[in-house]
Design an enzyme around this catalytic site. Structure first.
Site, PDB file in Angstrom:
ATOM      1  N   GLU A 228       7.421   3.184 -11.401  1.00 10.61           N
ATOM      2  CA  GLU A 228       8.632   3.567 -11.050  1.00 10.61           C
ATOM      3  C   GLU A 228       8.790   5.094 -10.836  1.00 10.61           C
ATOM      4  O   GLU A 228       8.507   5.820 -11.955  1.00 10.61           O
ATOM      5  CB  GLU A 228       9.708   3.191 -12.235  1.00 10.61           C
ATOM      6  CG  GLU A 228      11.143   3.126 -11.951  1.00 10.61           C
ATOM      7  CD  GLU A 228      11.738   3.462 -13.003  1.00 10.61           C
ATOM      8  OE1 GLU A 228      11.783   2.699 -14.206  1.00 10.61           O
ATOM      9  OE2 GLU A 228      12.631   4.437 -13.108  1.00 10.61           O
ATOM     10  N   CYS A 265      16.542   8.093 -14.732  1.00  9.34           N
ATOM     11  CA  CYS A 265      16.042   7.550 -13.230  1.00  9.34           C
ATOM     12  C   CYS A 265      17.282   7.119 -12.548  1.00  9.34           C
ATOM     13  O   CYS A 265      17.046   7.084 -11.248  1.00  9.34           O
ATOM     14  CB  CYS A 265      15.144   6.457 -13.599  1.00  9.34           C
ATOM     15  SG  CYS A 265      15.534   5.344 -14.628  1.00  9.34           S
TER      16      CYS A 265
HETATM   17  P1  NAP Z   1       4.693  12.939 -14.769  1.00 10.41           P
HETATM   18  O1  NAP Z   1       4.529  14.413 -14.555  1.00 10.41           O
HETATM   19  O2  NAP Z   1       4.716  12.017 -13.751  1.00 10.41           O
HETATM   20  O3  NAP Z   1       4.029  12.335 -15.988  1.00 10.41           O
HETATM   21  C1  NAP Z   1       4.168  11.104 -16.405  1.00 10.41           C
HETATM   22  C2  NAP Z   1       2.726  10.671 -16.807  1.00 10.41           C
HETATM   23  O4  NAP Z   1       1.845  10.538 -15.808  1.00 10.41           O
HETATM   24  C3  NAP Z   1       1.975  11.560 -18.005  1.00 10.41           C
HETATM   25  O5  NAP Z   1       1.384  10.784 -18.777  1.00 10.41           O
HETATM   26  C4  NAP Z   1       0.963  12.492 -17.079  1.00 10.41           C
HETATM   27  O6  NAP Z   1      -0.033  12.847 -17.896  1.00 10.41           O
HETATM   28  C5  NAP Z   1       0.743  11.521 -16.206  1.00 10.41           C
HETATM   29  N1  NAP Z   1       0.278  12.138 -14.669  1.00 10.41           N
HETATM   30  C6  NAP Z   1       1.230  12.959 -13.950  1.00 10.41           C
HETATM   31  N2  NAP Z   1       0.440  13.438 -13.037  1.00 10.41           N
HETATM   32  C7  NAP Z   1      -0.802  12.996 -13.062  1.00 10.41           C
HETATM   33  C8  NAP Z   1      -1.709  13.156 -12.177  1.00 10.41           C
HETATM   34  N3  NAP Z   1      -1.590  13.839 -11.064  1.00 10.41           N
HETATM   35  N4  NAP Z   1      -2.830  12.571 -12.587  1.00 10.41           N
HETATM   36  C9  NAP Z   1      -3.205  11.462 -13.567  1.00 10.41           C
HETATM   37  N5  NAP Z   1      -2.152  11.439 -14.523  1.00 10.41           N
HETATM   38  C10 NAP Z   1      -0.720  12.089 -14.272  1.00 10.41           C
HETATM   39  O7  NAP Z   1       6.348  12.630 -15.251  1.00 10.41           O
HETATM   40  P2  NAP Z   1       7.080  13.612 -16.403  1.00 10.41           P
HETATM   41  O8  NAP Z   1       6.488  14.467 -17.079  1.00 10.41           O
HETATM   42  O9  NAP Z   1       8.093  12.406 -17.088  1.00 10.41           O
HETATM   43  O10 NAP Z   1       8.206  14.371 -15.513  1.00 10.41           O
HETATM   44  C11 NAP Z   1       8.021  15.019 -14.380  1.00 10.41           C
HETATM   45  C12 NAP Z   1       8.942  14.550 -13.221  1.00 10.41           C
HETATM   46  O11 NAP Z   1       8.968  13.263 -13.043  1.00 10.41           O
HETATM   47  C13 NAP Z   1      10.271  14.722 -13.463  1.00 10.41           C
HETATM   48  O12 NAP Z   1      10.714  16.080 -13.096  1.00 10.41           O
HETATM   49  C14 NAP Z   1      10.852  13.832 -12.513  1.00 10.41           C
HETATM   50  O13 NAP Z   1      10.932  14.100 -11.119  1.00 10.41           O
HETATM   51  C15 NAP Z   1       9.977  12.356 -12.635  1.00 10.41           C
HETATM   52  N6  NAP Z   1      10.395  11.582 -13.540  1.00 10.41           N
HETATM   53  C16 NAP Z   1      10.924  10.334 -12.959  1.00 10.41           C
HETATM   54  C17 NAP Z   1      11.678   9.483 -13.692  1.00 10.41           C
HETATM   55  C18 NAP Z   1      12.067   7.918 -13.209  1.00 10.41           C
HETATM   56  O14 NAP Z   1      12.638   7.521 -13.928  1.00 10.41           O
HETATM   57  N7  NAP Z   1      11.868   7.834 -11.937  1.00 10.41           N
HETATM   58  C19 NAP Z   1      11.341   9.491 -15.278  1.00 10.41           C
HETATM   59  C20 NAP Z   1      10.693  10.475 -15.549  1.00 10.41           C
HETATM   60  C21 NAP Z   1      10.564  11.659 -14.789  1.00 10.41           C
HETATM   61  P3  NAP Z   1       0.024  14.016 -19.083  1.00 10.41           P
HETATM   62  O15 NAP Z   1       0.448  12.931 -20.361  1.00 10.41           O
HETATM   63  O16 NAP Z   1      -1.509  14.328 -19.020  1.00 10.41           O
HETATM   64  O17 NAP Z   1       1.150  15.008 -18.900  1.00 10.41           O
END
Ligand code: NAP
Length: 471
Positions: A228, A265
């Site tokens: 998602e 979200c």
């Molecule tokens: P995220 O950066 O995507 O991180 C979520 C998980 O994915 C974490 O465990 C992270 O690892 C891992 N991850 C992220 N990028 C990766 C990559 N390139 N390779 C491997 N693993 C990766 O999400 P977030 O920290 O929740 O928030 C960042 C952004 O995500 C927000 O600003 C927003 O835009 C979006 N978000 C969307 C939703 C939704 O419901 N759609 C919800 C939350 C966030 P690590 O544990 O090592 O950091």
């Protein structure tokens, strides 16, 4: 790929636990899920305090979220107890030649095996260690290996310890609920690449989801990746709703946009209307309400940076007029409401990107066709809200058809934040809302992601006697 020993151990233990858990009956699964809910409730005070310290989401919201998490666990327990995950379709044999004649066929479903689950930053309880993904996977008969989110890793560890206590008390293997708390992207990629993992559940960013989804697909045995990844959740306010709404609608919209500092979200990121003095007045009132909202510090530095960058892009856009005036102060970001035309929205894809946080762009269209074109350009969204479409006129049908095409859920009342956990719920939608729009991550059909159909042809009595419980 070299595997981190913690990843390898967690998946190996999950694989060891998988066979017996797949063959467990509903009572066994329900006992675990009910036990996990009770353990969360018994430790509520400490858990909520820890979560508040790490996420700044506030104790009222976090208590509610813990209640919701227990509700989910108990809902899946109840379904398991009633045989909900052992459903069968039985076609009796028909004598004679095909196509009418046929053998007996019984379609059952079997658990896929260990599931990798990435905790969400924005739901430290409901979409983390014992959240909806874990509950739906365990209920389906699959062990789970959780990648804890660094934004609330102490909470993750404590919840995992509680879960281990419940497993011990029920004499179930520790590997049923694994936990990885290594704060590197590499660990997440290794988890997805591990040959023991058979499906992935993810909530997070587009970039993160794409990287992990590519990993799932590039394995020698590709596996389903249920991601998602982001949603702009348009709210279309038709003229009747603007007339009826007056100041109340602006307040309701602002409350939804700013709830949890916009870190949902399903937060409404677009307000779409036919241009009129009433529509412009609503946009202005919305900005006043958002300016007055009490926001709090965002979940993590990464999320704050993403929000600040997204708002800065909108503020600098030549076709967007900023309506809000509140600035960021003492680490707390101000909300954002901007105004643009549907023509500009259609011309520049950048205006359609999710800005995760309390930001909303009001899009004014000069005709119904232009409004529908702008809505269609959104592409994929978890939700679309249609206000003022009660009459079922040709116009209402036209807008609804587009809403249905781009969304997993269409609302005719209320606001999209707040997702009921029910059987009929669908939390998904076309890309980028979901990587698998046929499935939901919220609600009791979420377990379908982890159950693979098998047709048994002329199965012997010893097998049919199991009534769908896998061997
Ligand atoms: P995220 O950066 O995507 O991180 C979520 C998980 O994915 C974490 O465990 C992270 O690892 C891992 N991850 C992220 N990028 C990766 C990559 N390139 N390779 C491997 N693993 C990766 O999400 P977030 O920290 O929740 O928030 C960042 C952004 O995500 C927000 O600003 C927003 O835009 C979006 N978000 C969307 C939703 C939704 O419901 N759609 C919800 C939350 C966030 P690590 O544990 O090592 O950091």
């Amino acid at each position: 790929m070299t595997l981190h020993p913690d990843v390898d151990t967690a998946v190996a233990l999950a694989c060891e636990a998988a066979g017996a858990w797949a063959g467990s009956d509903g009572a066994r699964r329900a006992a675990l899920l009910d036990g996990l809910a009770a353990a969360l409730e018994n430790d509520r005070g400490a858990l909520v305090a820890l979560a508040d310290n790490e996420t700044h989401l506030g104790t009222a919201r976090l208590n509610d979220e813990l209640d919701r998490t227990c509700f989910q666990l108990r809902g899946f327990a109840s379904l398991a107890r009633n045989g909900g995950f052992y459903d069968r379709i039985d076609d009796a044999a028909v004598a004679g030649p095909p196509p009418a004649g046929r053998p007996r066929l019984t379609r059952v479903r079997v658990p896929v095996g260990p599931v990798a689950m990435f905790s969400a930053s924005n739901f430290p309880f409901a979409f983390s260690v014992l959240g909806g993904d874990t509950a739906s996977a365990l209920a389906a008969g699959c062990p789970v290996v959780v990648k804890g989110h660094p934004a609330h890793i102490s909470l993750s560890r404590r919840v995992h310890q509680l879960a281990q206590g419940v497993l011990r008390s029920l004499e179930l293997p520790a590997g049923l609920i694994g936990h990885i708390d290594i704060d590197t992207y590499a660990a997440g990629l290794e988890l997805v690449a591990h040959p023991g993992i058979q499906a992935v559940a993810f909530t997070g960013s587009l970039a993160g989801g794409q990287a992990l989804g590519r990993q799932a697909q590039s394995r020698s045995q590709p596996i389903p990746f249920y991601g998602e990844l982001g949603s702009v959740n348009p709210v279309v306010v038709l003229p009747e709703a603007i007339e009826q709404g007056a100041g109340g609608l602006a307040k309701t919209l602002a409350a939804s946009i700013t709830q949890g500092s916009g870190q949902f979200c399903t937060s409404p990121g677009l307000l779409m209307m036919l241009d009129s003095p009433g529509a412009r007045a609503l946009a202005g009132q919305l900005a006043v309400e958002v300016d007055q909202a009490g926001l709090h510090r965002m979940l993590s530095e990464r999320i704050h940076q993403g929000y600040a960058q997204g708002v800065s892009t909108l503020k600098q856009h030549s076709e967007v007029r900023t309506l809000t005036s509140a600035a960021s102060a003492e680490g707390v970001d101000g909300g954002f409401v901007g105004l643009t035309s549907a023509a500009a929205f259609l011309a520049d894809e950048a205006l359609r990107h999710e800005v995760f946080g309390a930001a909303c762009v009001c899009v004014l269209a000069t005709s119904l066709d232009e409004l529908c074109a702008a809505l269609a350009a959104v592409g994929g969204s978890l939700t679309t809200t249609l206000l003022g479409a009660e009459a079922g006129s040709e116009r209402d049908l036209q807008v609804f058809r587009v809403a249905q095409k781009i969304s997993g859920r269409v609302l005719f009342k209320g606001m999209p934040t707040g997702v009921a956990v029910t059987h009929a719920q669908h939390h998904g939608g076309p890309w980028p809302a979901s990587t698998q729009p046929l499935f939901t991550s919220v609600g009791f059909t979420a377990s379908d992601r982890f159950l693979r159909p098998v047709a048994l042809q002329d199965a012997p009595a010893w097998l049919t006697a199991r009534a769908g419980v896998p061997v």
